[in-house]
Write a protein that holds these residues in place. Structure first.
Motif, PDB file in Angstrom:
ATOM      1  N   LEU A 116      31.970  78.291  15.739  1.00 60.12           N
ATOM      2  CA  LEU A 116      31.873  78.100  17.168  1.00 60.12           C
ATOM      3  C   LEU A 116      31.674  76.646  17.509  1.00 60.12           C
ATOM      4  CD1 LEU A 116      29.091  80.705  18.312  1.00 60.12           C
ATOM      5  CD2 LEU A 116      31.716  80.925  18.585  1.00 60.12           C
ATOM      6  N   VAL A 117      32.889  76.216  17.595  1.00 61.49           N
ATOM      7  CA  VAL A 117      32.842  74.435  17.647  1.00 61.49           C
ATOM      8  C   VAL A 117      32.546  73.793  19.060  1.00 61.49           C
ATOM      9  CG1 VAL A 117      34.815  74.758  15.980  1.00 61.49           C
ATOM     10  CG2 VAL A 117      35.234  74.824  18.434  1.00 61.49           C
ATOM     11  N   GLY A 118      32.191  74.641  20.066  1.00 57.59           N
ATOM     12  CA  GLY A 118      31.810  74.163  21.416  1.00 57.59           C
ATOM     13  C   GLY A 118      30.807  74.887  21.934  1.00 57.59           C
ATOM     14  N   THR A 119      29.897  74.347  22.720  1.00 55.39           N
ATOM     15  CA  THR A 119      28.901  74.919  23.268  1.00 55.39           C
ATOM     16  C   THR A 119      29.390  76.249  24.150  1.00 55.39           C
ATOM     17  OG1 THR A 119      28.861  73.478  25.103  1.00 55.39           O
ATOM     18  CG2 THR A 119      27.253  72.976  23.187  1.00 55.39           C
ATOM     19  N   ASP A 120      30.680  76.420  24.619  1.00 55.54           N
ATOM     20  CA  ASP A 120      30.803  77.215  25.512  1.00 55.54           C
ATOM     21  C   ASP A 120      31.829  78.491  24.502  1.00 55.54           C
ATOM     22  OD1 ASP A 120      32.879  75.336  24.769  1.00 55.54           O
ATOM     23  OD2 ASP A 120      33.833  75.579  26.726  1.00 55.54           O
ATOM     24  N   ASP A 121      32.016  78.197  23.207  1.00 49.87           N
ATOM     25  CA  ASP A 121      32.845  79.263  22.587  1.00 49.87           C
ATOM     26  C   ASP A 121      32.340  80.713  22.450  1.00 49.87           C
ATOM     27  OD1 ASP A 121      35.059  77.543  21.914  1.00 49.87           O
ATOM     28  OD2 ASP A 121      34.234  76.945  20.180  1.00 49.87           O
ATOM     29  N   LEU A 122      31.070  80.775  22.408  1.00 46.99           N
ATOM     30  CA  LEU A 122      30.435  82.264  22.119  1.00 46.99           C
ATOM     31  C   LEU A 122      30.766  82.821  23.500  1.00 46.99           C
ATOM     32  CD1 LEU A 122      28.840  84.408  20.779  1.00 46.99           C
ATOM     33  CD2 LEU A 122      26.932  83.268  21.825  1.00 46.99           C
ATOM     34  N   GLN A 139      27.803  97.220  21.952  1.00 50.87           N
ATOM     35  CA  GLN A 139      28.876  97.038  20.993  1.00 50.87           C
ATOM     36  C   GLN A 139      29.405  95.730  21.284  1.00 50.87           C
ATOM     37  OE1 GLN A 139      30.822 100.795  21.836  1.00 50.87           O
ATOM     38  NE2 GLN A 139      29.982 101.922  20.367  1.00 50.87           N
ATOM     39  N   LEU A 140      29.854  95.325  22.567  1.00 51.71           N
ATOM     40  CA  LEU A 140      30.448  94.321  23.032  1.00 51.71           C
ATOM     41  C   LEU A 140      29.678  93.133  22.600  1.00 51.71           C
ATOM     42  CD1 LEU A 140      31.728  95.541  26.426  1.00 51.71           C
ATOM     43  CD2 LEU A 140      32.930  94.724  24.480  1.00 51.71           C
ATOM     44  N   THR A 141      28.385  93.233  22.746  1.00 55.87           N
ATOM     45  CA  THR A 141      27.386  92.011  22.526  1.00 55.87           C
ATOM     46  C   THR A 141      27.326  91.956  20.978  1.00 55.87           C
ATOM     47  OG1 THR A 141      25.895  92.443  24.371  1.00 55.87           O
ATOM     48  CG2 THR A 141      25.063  91.215  22.689  1.00 55.87           C
ATOM     49  N   HIS A 142      27.517  92.865  20.228  1.00 57.07           N
ATOM     50  CA  HIS A 142      27.353  92.727  18.517  1.00 57.07           C
ATOM     51  C   HIS A 142      28.450  92.233  18.122  1.00 57.07           C
ATOM     52  CE1 HIS A 142      27.093  95.067  14.627  1.00 57.07           C
ATOM     53  NE2 HIS A 142      26.537  93.626  14.561  1.00 57.07           N
ATOM     54  N   HIS A 143      29.700  92.500  18.954  1.00 55.78           N
ATOM     55  CA  HIS A 143      31.227  91.922  18.522  1.00 55.78           C
ATOM     56  C   HIS A 143      31.053  90.421  18.574  1.00 55.78           C
ATOM     57  CE1 HIS A 143      35.244  91.893  18.062  1.00 55.78           C
ATOM     58  NE2 HIS A 143      35.573  91.425  18.961  1.00 55.78           N
ATOM     59  N   ALA A 144      30.540  89.873  19.702  1.00 58.75           N
ATOM     60  CA  ALA A 144      30.347  88.645  19.772  1.00 58.75           C
ATOM     61  C   ALA A 144      29.394  87.771  18.795  1.00 58.75           C
ATOM     62  CB  ALA A 144      29.790  88.346  21.569  1.00 58.75           C
ATOM     63  N   GLU A 145      28.192  88.395  18.753  1.00 61.99           N
ATOM     64  CA  GLU A 145      27.132  88.087  17.872  1.00 61.99           C
ATOM     65  C   GLU A 145      27.771  87.654  16.443  1.00 61.99           C
ATOM     66  OE1 GLU A 145      22.753  87.163  17.617  1.00 61.99           O
ATOM     67  OE2 GLU A 145      24.235  87.171  19.139  1.00 61.99           O
ATOM     68  N   ARG A 146      28.691  88.310  15.986  1.00 66.75           N
ATOM     69  CA  ARG A 146      28.963  88.074  14.548  1.00 66.75           C
ATOM     70  C   ARG A 146      29.553  86.535  14.675  1.00 66.75           C
ATOM     71  NH1 ARG A 146      34.430  90.245  14.060  1.00 66.75           N
ATOM     72  NH2 ARG A 146      34.453  89.478  16.064  1.00 66.75           N
ATOM     73  N   LEU A 147      29.915  85.985  15.547  1.00 72.12           N
ATOM     74  CA  LEU A 147      30.525  84.589  15.561  1.00 72.12           C
ATOM     75  C   LEU A 147      29.360  83.624  15.579  1.00 72.12           C
ATOM     76  CD1 LEU A 147      32.907  86.249  16.554  1.00 72.12           C
ATOM     77  CD2 LEU A 147      33.820  83.877  17.769  1.00 72.12           C
ATOM     78  N   ASP A 177      41.160  81.637  19.233  1.00 75.66           N
ATOM     79  CA  ASP A 177      41.045  80.607  17.992  1.00 75.66           C
ATOM     80  C   ASP A 177      39.521  80.673  17.187  1.00 75.66           C
ATOM     81  OD1 ASP A 177      43.478  79.475  18.557  1.00 75.66           O
ATOM     82  OD2 ASP A 177      42.376  77.913  19.876  1.00 75.66           O
ATOM     83  N   ALA A 178      38.401  81.313  18.167  1.00 74.67           N
ATOM     84  CA  ALA A 178      37.235  81.413  17.398  1.00 74.67           C
ATOM     85  C   ALA A 178      37.301  82.493  16.480  1.00 74.67           C
ATOM     86  CB  ALA A 178      36.162  81.805  18.505  1.00 74.67           C
ATOM     87  N   GLU A 179      37.964  83.672  16.744  1.00 74.29           N
ATOM     88  CA  GLU A 179      38.369  85.063  15.792  1.00 74.29           C
ATOM     89  C   GLU A 179      38.849  84.534  14.680  1.00 74.29           C
ATOM     90  OE1 GLU A 179      37.918  88.472  14.445  1.00 74.29           O
ATOM     91  OE2 GLU A 179      36.949  88.040  16.233  1.00 74.29           O
ATOM     92  N   SER A 180      39.824  83.507  14.817  1.00 73.33           N
ATOM     93  CA  SER A 180      40.791  82.963  13.437  1.00 73.33           C
ATOM     94  C   SER A 180      39.695  82.267  12.782  1.00 73.33           C
ATOM     95  CB  SER A 180      41.797  81.982  14.157  1.00 73.33           C
ATOM     96  OG  SER A 180      42.376  81.739  12.874  1.00 73.33           O
ATOM     97  N   ARG A 181      39.050  81.679  13.220  1.00 70.16           N
ATOM     98  CA  ARG A 181      37.795  80.877  12.392  1.00 70.16           C
ATOM     99  C   ARG A 181      36.721  81.663  11.692  1.00 70.16           C
ATOM    100  NH1 ARG A 181      38.159  77.367  16.835  1.00 70.16           N
ATOM    101  NH2 ARG A 181      36.532  77.800  17.808  1.00 70.16           N
ATOM    102  N   TYR A 182      36.557  82.784  12.537  1.00 69.05           N
ATOM    103  CA  TYR A 182      35.643  83.807  11.824  1.00 69.05           C
ATOM    104  C   TYR A 182      36.054  84.558  10.798  1.00 69.05           C
ATOM    105  CZ  TYR A 182      32.391  87.494  11.575  1.00 69.05           C
ATOM    106  OH  TYR A 182      31.539  88.700  10.768  1.00 69.05           O
ATOM    107  N   GLN A 183      37.497  84.765  10.735  1.00 67.27           N
ATOM    108  CA  GLN A 183      38.051  85.542   9.715  1.00 67.27           C
ATOM    109  C   GLN A 183      38.127  84.708   8.479  1.00 67.27           C
ATOM    110  OE1 GLN A 183      38.730  88.700   9.694  1.00 67.27           O
ATOM    111  NE2 GLN A 183      37.878  88.784  11.741  1.00 67.27           N
ATOM    112  N   ARG A 184      38.393  83.163   8.840  1.00 62.79           N
ATOM    113  CA  ARG A 184      38.261  82.318   7.575  1.00 62.79           C
ATOM    114  C   ARG A 184      36.799  82.328   6.909  1.00 62.79           C
ATOM    115  NH1 ARG A 184      39.430  76.905   9.770  1.00 62.79           N
ATOM    116  NH2 ARG A 184      39.331  76.373   7.408  1.00 62.79           N
TER     117      ARG A 184
END
Length: 349
Positions: free
Chosen positions: A86-92, A155-163, A67-74
Motif C-alpha cells: 500500500l503506497v498511498g494512504t488511500d490505496d486500501l 469476506q470482502l473486508t478480509h479480501h482487502a485486509e490482506r494488503l 496495481d495494489a493487487e500486483s504488488r501484493y502478489q509480489r
C-alpha cells in the motif's frame, strides 16, 4: 452513515494466522463512514482524521486497485516487503471499493462522496483498518441499493485486509463485521455468550514502532513451523472453558500463560513485560491484545483482567473498562448532496 467496532483479542494472537483458534470481541470504539451520492460520476474520498481529500474517476479507481493487487502478489513471492504493498494512504480504500464493484458486477458506478473517520487508535492492535473498510463497504453498498450479509461483508473486508497485514487470519474483519464475542478458527466464525463477568480492562501502551504486517512476517520467519501454536491452542480452549464457567482463577492463569507465549515469540517489548509483571504482582493478569511489537518499547493495546481491581495498587494506570459492542457493522440510510468542493485533491500519493 455506517460504522463498525474495534476489536480486542482475549486469546490467540499470531497463532490464529496458523489455523489455531482464537477468542476475540468487539469493543465500543468505532470507525465511521458517511456515504452520499453526488451528481458528478466520480469518487470523492475524504480522510477526515488526516484532513485529506481526493477525487478519482472510476477507471482510475480500478487501475489503482489492480496495481495494489500486483504488488501484493509480489509480496507473496518474496519480491516486495509488505510495507510497499500500500503506497498511498488511500490505496486500501480504493482496493476495497474496486473489489465491491467487481463483486456486484456493476456496469455503471454512480457519483459517491465517501467521508471516513475513526476513534480507533491506528496501529494499536484494535483492528482500525478492518473496521474502517467494513464501515465503508456496507455504507457504499447501501447507497447503491445492495444489502450485504454479514458473511459477504466479512469476506470482502478480509479480501482487502490482506494488503494491510500480509497474511491476515481474518479475525479482525470477523469481529468488526459480526460484533460481540466470537470463537474464530480457520475462517469459521462461532458467536459465543457475552456473559464473561467483570474485571476486564483495556490499556493503550502506545503505537508500536512497526506495523502489524511487519510483526506478522517477523514471527512467521522465526516460528512458522513451530509447535508453539499447539500451546496457544490449548490455552484458548482453557480460556473458553474458564469464561463459560466464570472461573476467575483459571482466567488469570491462562492469560498469564498466554502472555509468556507471546514473550517467547518476541512480540512483547521489555517495558511491557515489566508492566505486565507489575499487574501480576498486584494479583491480576495482562497480555498484549493484537500483534504486539517486534521492535520499540510500545505494543498497542493491552488486555488487563483483575476482578478485585479496586483493592489493588494499579490506580496509576490509565485503565479503561472493557465495554462490548454487540451489533458489529451497521448502516443507516445514506444522504444525498448536490455538489462538493475538494481542495488539494489527489495530493497524497
Amino acid at each position: 452513515m455506517a460504522q463498525a467496532p474495534a476489536k480486542a483479542i482475549l486469546s490467540g494472537e499470531h497463532s490464529v494466522v496458523y489455523g489455531a483458534p482464537a477468542l476475540a470481541l468487539a469493543v465500543n470504539c468505532y470507525a465511521q463512514a458517511r456515504v452520499q451520492s453526488i451528481e458528478s460520476a466520480e469518487l470523492v474520498l475524504q480522510l477526515t482524521d488526516l484532513d485529506r481529500c481526493f477525487r478519482y474517476n472510476w477507471p482510475e479507481v480500478i487501475k489503482r486497485a489492480e496495481d495494489a493487487e500486483s504488488r501484493y502478489q509480489r509480496f507473496l513471492l518474496g519480491n516486495c516487503p509488505i510495507t510497499e504493498v500500500l503506497v498511498g494512504t488511500d490505496d486500501l480504500y480504493l482496493f476495497a471499493i474496486a473489489a465491491l464493484i467487481k463483486d456486484l458486477s456493476l456496469n455503471h458506478c454512480p457519483g459517491i462522496l465517501l467521508q471516513l473517520r475513526s476513534d480507533i487508535p491506528v496501529g494499536s492492535g484494535m483492528g482500525s483498518s478492518a473496521a474502517t473498510v467494513a464501515a465503508m463497504l456496507i455504507g457504499v453498498a447501501k447507497l447503491i441499493g445492495v444489502e450485504l450479509t454479514q458473511q459477504r461483508l466479512y469476506q470482502l473486508t478480509h479480501h482487502a485486509e490482506r494488503l494491510q497485514h500480509g497474511r491476515s487470519s481474518g479475525i479482525d474483519p470477523a469481529v468488526c463485521c459480526y460484533g460481540g464475542l466470537i470463537h474464530f478458527s480457520d475462517g469459521v466464525i462461532d458467536p459465543r455468550s457475552l456473559e464473561f463477568g467483570d474485571g476486564w480492562f483495556l490499556l493503550d501502551s502506545g503505537k508500536p514502532a512497526v506495523t502489524t504486517g511487519v510483526g506478522v512476517e517477523q514471527v512467521r520467519k522465526n516460528f512458522a513451523g513451530s509447535d508453539i501454536w499447539d500451546e496457544f491452542s490449548q490455552i484458548t480452549g482453557k480460556m473458553a472453558t474458564a469464561l463459560r464457567e466464570m472461573n476467575q482463577g483459571q482466567l488469570i492463569k491462562q492469560i498469564r500463560l498466554n502472555h509468556r507465549l507471546l514473550c517467547r515469540i518476541g512480540v512483547v517489548p521489555d517495558p511491557i513485560q515489566q508492566l505486565v509483571a507489575d499487574i501480576e504482582q498486584a494479583g491480576g493478569a495482562a497480555k498484549v491484545s493484537g500483534a504486539g511489537a517486534v521492535a520499540g518499547d510500545q505494543a498497542g493495546l493491552i488486555l488487563v483482567y483483575h476482578p478485585q481491581l479496586s483493592e489493588s495498587s494499579l490506580s496509576h494506570l490509565a485503565l479503561q473498562p472493557l465495554k462490548v459492542d454487540c451489533l458489529g457493522a451497521w448502516v443507516q440510510n445514506a444522504d444525498s448532496v448536490d455538489d462538493l468542493s475538494c481542495d488539494g485533491a489527489n495530493d497524497d500519493y
